[in-house]
Design an enzyme around this catalytic site. Structure first.
Site, mmCIF file in Angstrom:
data_model
loop_
_atom_site.group_PDB
_atom_site.id
_atom_site.type_symbol
_atom_site.label_atom_id
_atom_site.label_comp_id
_atom_site.label_asym_id
_atom_site.label_seq_id
_atom_site.Cartn_x
_atom_site.Cartn_y
_atom_site.Cartn_z
ATOM 1 N N ASP A 143 84.981 -57.223 -14.759
ATOM 2 C CA ASP A 143 83.630 -57.247 -15.312
ATOM 3 C C ASP A 143 83.376 -56.044 -16.208
ATOM 4 O OD1 ASP A 143 82.285 -59.511 -14.851
ATOM 5 O OD2 ASP A 143 80.928 -58.729 -13.330
ATOM 6 N N ASP B 41 88.481 -57.342 -2.475
ATOM 7 C CA ASP B 41 87.876 -56.279 -3.276
ATOM 8 C C ASP B 41 89.020 -55.507 -3.908
ATOM 9 O OD1 ASP B 41 85.342 -56.944 -2.759
ATOM 10 O OD2 ASP B 41 84.924 -55.347 -1.325
ATOM 11 N N ASP C 19 89.939 -52.660 -4.052
ATOM 12 C CA ASP C 19 90.611 -51.556 -3.352
ATOM 13 C C ASP C 19 91.172 -51.990 -2.009
ATOM 14 O OD1 ASP C 19 88.048 -51.964 -2.368
ATOM 15 O OD2 ASP C 19 88.028 -49.982 -1.447
ATOM 16 N N ASP D 243 77.901 -62.598 0.160
ATOM 17 C CA ASP D 243 78.908 -63.086 1.089
ATOM 18 C C ASP D 243 78.303 -63.793 2.300
ATOM 19 O OD1 ASP D 243 77.838 -60.681 1.812
ATOM 20 O OD2 ASP D 243 79.724 -59.574 1.708
#
Lengths: 133, 873
Positions: free
Chosen positions: B314, B361, B363, B458
């Site tokens: 993004d 995600d 990370d 979520d």
């Protein structure tokens, strides 16, 4: 003739392969020869292996693919301790017990002992020398 | 363990009948107990300094004194330590753990009449005998066929209902209540010894009974309707208590019987394995954070033609585009940033067509086995729409770092992923946590993709899926690991977002109403949302005693003794029950610290979201940063400092009231003082979280023992194991330290991924003892990829993370938290003194100096057994 006899008498044929294309080709031929001689179990053992060299890694991958299930679970690593031990006329287990070579030999021995129902070290050694020559 | 003690201590360990103290002292000095006076004197004065064994004994007996360099303080330390050695008996191995005993206590015990002791012992033995087979018995009782008949069940429900009403509503006199409380407590204490889930349920029932009785009593007897101030405060406190009660009750239902689902292998033929799209959304994270995740994703064990990895950027960064192209993974951007992460994922969903979607995600580094472990359940259950695995963090969160409790005390997330999600799973109410999860595309598209109405997309997506009748599953096997938030402010920012989002869902799509859910799912989702509204009640509890101490408002309009008789059982039962349920995943009272720190910050966002759910925006949680200096985050700590000062004033006023106030108020004052004191300590702990400790390394070391080989420059190889590793380097534990390994020497290290060996060049960074610290010197991309795949992405990398951790004991938890609270005040004092002037700063070292004078256990006694390095191969 001697080779054929040894193959027929063997419990396990340990084919030692050096990390070079010639040994590789010869190893595959030995595997075929054992299949002709009445199929004693074969184990390919890669010797002098150095994972930092791309060709060594490729050969290992090719052995895995070319003779599936026939590769010993351990490779003997290229380790200077082994040569130095020989020069000192000692076994590597005495000369450098913490070295990778000693570790590999220990693993190999354990695996061989567990693979062979009864330990026939003398016979195995003979075959080893045979396939080296 | 006994063998670790010096021989002399062994001699002293046997309790000497007469002159015990002196004999023990001499024994510590190495004098045989039978020695004559002359021999004693001689060995003390002459032989001692010449004998190396004796010197070692001295060092062990006086661990805090350096005999080669005596200082002035040792004048005090020596006699104090001697006194200590004389009084305390070395630890005896008692029931598996070492404990210091004092002869005085033994003498006191000896004074107890022998028959009484015998009776006590017999009772204990009897109880142990009775409880050993009880687990089986309790489970057989619960499994009995009788319960399958609807008639018996209805009858049982009716009977327990009547009993419960009686138990809760019958008003008791003080005496009667005392008896009731004691009986209940004794029953709980006996029952507690029996292992098993059935007994846990029983304890829950007892806890709910006492808590409900307390609440009933509070509503019916403790409100002062005549005084508006009393009433106002009283109602406020009551509301907070009702909230806590609701959350307690719902929490019990939620965690009544954790499912603990096991791994199922993918049963189909390899050709029929479904295609999976792996989405890795990123926005502003640096490439260094995203790299390991991509490397690990590329190593996922799944047929290559059925695995598609997409980097969803993004931030639209060229660097990322090039990197993805080099790796040969998909790269997607969009022209707007609408709906942040949810929008990003939705756009990617529209452009892909895999049967399943795995989301990480950027990370979260997945382990190679992630898909194989998680896909099995999808094949088995065609209605399954979502499978979540835990979020595992290999770096400490700000609480763990600033309080120094990393890996020894479970963090907040471990309770959620270790227990609550497993509990939800029983009720088919596991919810999506944004990452480390697999979703089935069909159902996901049916609900319109990832939900965009709230900032916690979520949980809302999962709720929507479950309203349509799809099931969800939780698999408590850590199959991905990531970085925890770096600083406290970032952590708070993240929690603000969560609580705002949960409040939004509560308003927009309330799980208690609407179609499609069963009652248990409503409770699980509802409780998750209610949990985030704890800010207000928490603040009320932190200030409630002040209402009495400062404003003289009788918040609880009743004598102090009655309060004790009702509130103590309520809290005690709740604590032991929760400790039993959650003990492996949470230590008692730590939740108080976590919640207190957040309380102030989440009150406003939740309130705003409840009033107007469309306000507020998505804020990204910053990760991968570095706290580069030690500082106190004053702005974050400010609300707590204010509360702290208020509580201190209240405490001072309370002391005054105790001394000079009317006699009949003493009890109430004492009670409120105690409450304030507890609040002050919790606030102290909250403030000490805000003092950010320095973070030295940019990459986080993970302690894990892996087989490795060290290749020396001279061609020799040494078989060894890793102590820890990180993206930047590793530490090896060597069986021998080869000569010539100077700093910056060039070596290389072999690591394995399954059968595949990879060699990584490195330089020596430092060496200490038998451990060698290395810095990677990777030259090729292949090496970087292999390194991640040999370390972070191992299937077994995180499995034994919490091994060696002790189970919770409520009182130990309390003690630790209170110690942290006191430490908070110490740190605060030191900080403020240093600000005033350097001279004061030096004065602040005084407590540490004084503490160094205190006697301590001789070294031979292991104070706390060191945590063994986790992870075995």
């Amino acid at each position: 003739v001697l080779q054929a006899q040894a193959l027929r008498a063997a419990d396990l044929v340990l084919v030692v392969v050096g990390p070079d294309p010639l040994s590789y080709a010869r190893a595959l031929r030995t595997v075929q020869a054992t299949a002709a001689a009445g199929a004693p179990p074969v184990a390919l053992l890669l010797n002098g292996f150095d994972a930092a060299r791309p060709l060594d890694r490729d050969l290992l991958a090719m052995l895995r693919a070319g003779a599936p299930g026939k590769l010993a679970p351990v490779q003997l690593h290229r380790d200077e301790s082994l040569r130095e031990a020989l020069a000192c006329k000692q076994s590597v287990l005495e000369f450098a017990p913490h070295s990778m070579a000693a570790h590999d030999v220990t693993v190999l021995t354990t695996w061989l002992l567990s693979t062979l129902a009864r330990p026939k070290t003398a016979a195995t050694q003979a075959e080893q020398e045979l396939s080296l020559s | 363990m006994n063998t670790a003690r010096p021989a002399a201590a062994g001699a002293a360990g046997a309790p000497a009948a007469g002159g015990g103290a002196l004999a023990r002292l001499l024994a510590w000095c190495g004098v045989a107990p039978q020695a004559t006076l002359w021999a004693t004197l001689a060995s003390l004065l002459l032989a001692r300094p010449l004998d190396p064994a004796g010197r070692a004994r001295w060092r062990a007996a006086f661990p805090h004194i350096d005999f080669s360099r005596l200082r002035a303080g040792d004048l005090l330390r020596l006699p104090l330590q001697l006194l200590w050695l004389a009084l305390a008996v070395p630890p005896q191995a008692r029931r598996g753990h070492l404990r210091w005993t004092f002869p005085a206590r033994a003498r006191w015990l000896a004074a107890v009449p022998a028959p009484l002791l015998r009776a006590g012992r017999a009772l204990r033995a009897h109880l142990r005998l009775a409880t050993s087979g009880s687990r089986r018995r309790s489970e057989r009782f619960a499994d009995h066929r009788l319960w399958d008949r609807p008639m018996t069940r209805v009858l049982a429900y009716l009977m327990s209902g009547v009993l419960a009403v009686l138990c809760i509503t019958t008003p008791f006199s003080i005496e009667a209540q005392t008896i009731f409380v004691v009986m209940f407590w004794v029953l709980a204490m006996v029952v507690r010894r029996i292992p098993g889930q059935v007994v846990t349920l029983l304890l829950m029932v007892m806890s709910v009974a006492t808590s409900t009785r307390y609440l009933w009593w509070r509503c019916s007897q403790t409100l002062n309707w005549d005084q508006w101030l009393d009433l106002w405060w009283g109602l406020l406190l009551l509301a907070a208590e009702v909230y806590t009660w609701v959350v307690l009750l719902l929490g019990y239902i939620q965690t009544a019987w954790p499912l603990r689902r096991s791994v199922v292998t993918v049963p189909l033929e390899r050709e029929q394995w479904p295609t999976v799209d792996v989405f890795i959304p990123t926005y502003n994270e640096p490439l260094s954070v995203v790299k390991p995740t991509l490397y690990a994703a590329m190593g996922l064990d799944w047929p290559a033609d059925k695995l598609r990895i997409h980097l969803l950027d993004d931030g639209r960064r060229d660097e990322f585009r090039r990197f993805a192209a080099e790796l040969g993974v998909g790269y997607m951007v969009r022209d707007d940033n609408l709906h942040a992460k949810a929008g990003n994922l939705n756009r990617a969903l529209a452009r892909t067509d895999g049967e399943f979607v795995a989301i990480f995600d950027c990370d979260h580094i997945p382990t190679r086995s992630f898909l194989q472990v998680s896909m099995g359940w999808f094949v088995r259950d065609p209605k399954l729409a979502l499978l979540q695995t835990p979020h595992h963090f290999f770096s400490p969160d700000p609480f763990e770092r600033n309080l120094g409790i990393f890996r020894s005390t479970p963090n907040e997330g471990e309770l959620f992923y270790g227990l609550i999600q497993d509990g939800n799973d029983l009720w088919n109410a596991t919810f999506f946590c944004g990452s480390c999860a697999v979703l089935r595309r069909g159902p996901l598209m049916e609900v319109g993709g990832i939900a965009v109405e709230t900032v916690t997309e979520d949980a809302h997506t999962a709720l929507k899926l479950q309203r349509l009748g799809y099931t969800s599953a939780y698999l408590n096997v850590p199959q991905a690991a990531g970085l925890a938030t770096e600083s406290l402010s970032a952590h708070i920012g993240q929690r603000i977002r969560w609580s705002r989002g949960m409040a939004q869902i509560f308003r927009l799509d309330n799980p208690f109403i609407g179609k499609g859910l069963n009652w248990a799912q409503r409770i699980c989702y509802g409780n998750a949302m209610l949990h985030f509204m704890n800010g207000g009640p928490r603040l009320v509890f932190l200030t409630a005693p002040l209402a009495f101490l400062l404003f003289h408002a009788y918040v609880i309009y009743t004598p102090a003794i009655a309060v004790l008789l009702y509130v103590l059982p309520h809290m005690a039962h709740a604590n032991i029950t929760n400790s039993r349920i959650q003990g492996a995943h949470r230590h008692s009272f730590w939740a108080e610290v976590y919640e207190t720190v957040l309380a102030w910050y989440i009150v406003r966002p939740t309130l705003v979201a409840l009033i107007d759910p469309h306000k507020g925006k998505f804020n990204v949680t910053a990760k991968g940063g570095l706290v580069d200096r030690e500082y106190r985050d004053w702005s974050i700590a400010m609300p707590y400092l204010v509360l702290m000062v208020l509580n201190m004033i209240g405490f001072a006023v309370g002391i005054g009231r105790l001394l000079w106030g009317p006699d009949d108020e003493r009890g109430t004052t004492l009670l409120n003082l105690f409450w304030t004191f507890y609040n002050m300590l919790i606030l102290g702990a909250a403030v000490s979280v805000a003092s950010e400790s320095k973070q030295i390394r940019r990459t986080h070391r993970v302690q894990l023992e892996l087989a490795a080989v060290l290749h020396l420059p001279d061609g020799k190889c040494i078989a060894c194991r890793t102590e820890d590793f990180s993206e930047g380097g590793a530490a090896l534990r060597l069986p021998l330290m080869p000569p010539g390994l100077v700093r910056d020497a060039q070596v290389s290290v072999s690591l394995w991924r399954g059968d595949n060996e990879s060699v990584f060049p490195a330089r020596v960074a430092s060496q200490a003892g038998m451990s060698l610290r290395l810095r990677w010197e990777l030259t090729e991309r292949e090496q970087e990829i292999a390194l991640i795949q040999c370390t972070f992405a191992r299937a077994d990398a995180w499995v034994s993370w919490s091994s060696g951790r002790v189970h919770d004991k409520p009182l130990r938890g309390l003690r630790k938290v209170l110690a942290v609270g006191i430490g908070g005040y110490g740190g605060l004092l030191q900080d403020s003194l240093t600000r005033v002037g350097p001279a004061f700063g030096r004065a602040s070292a005084l407590p540490a100096m004084l503490a160094s004078l205190l006697p301590r256990h001789p070294q031979a006694a292991p104070a706390h057994p060191a945590r063994s390095p986790s992870g075995k191969r």
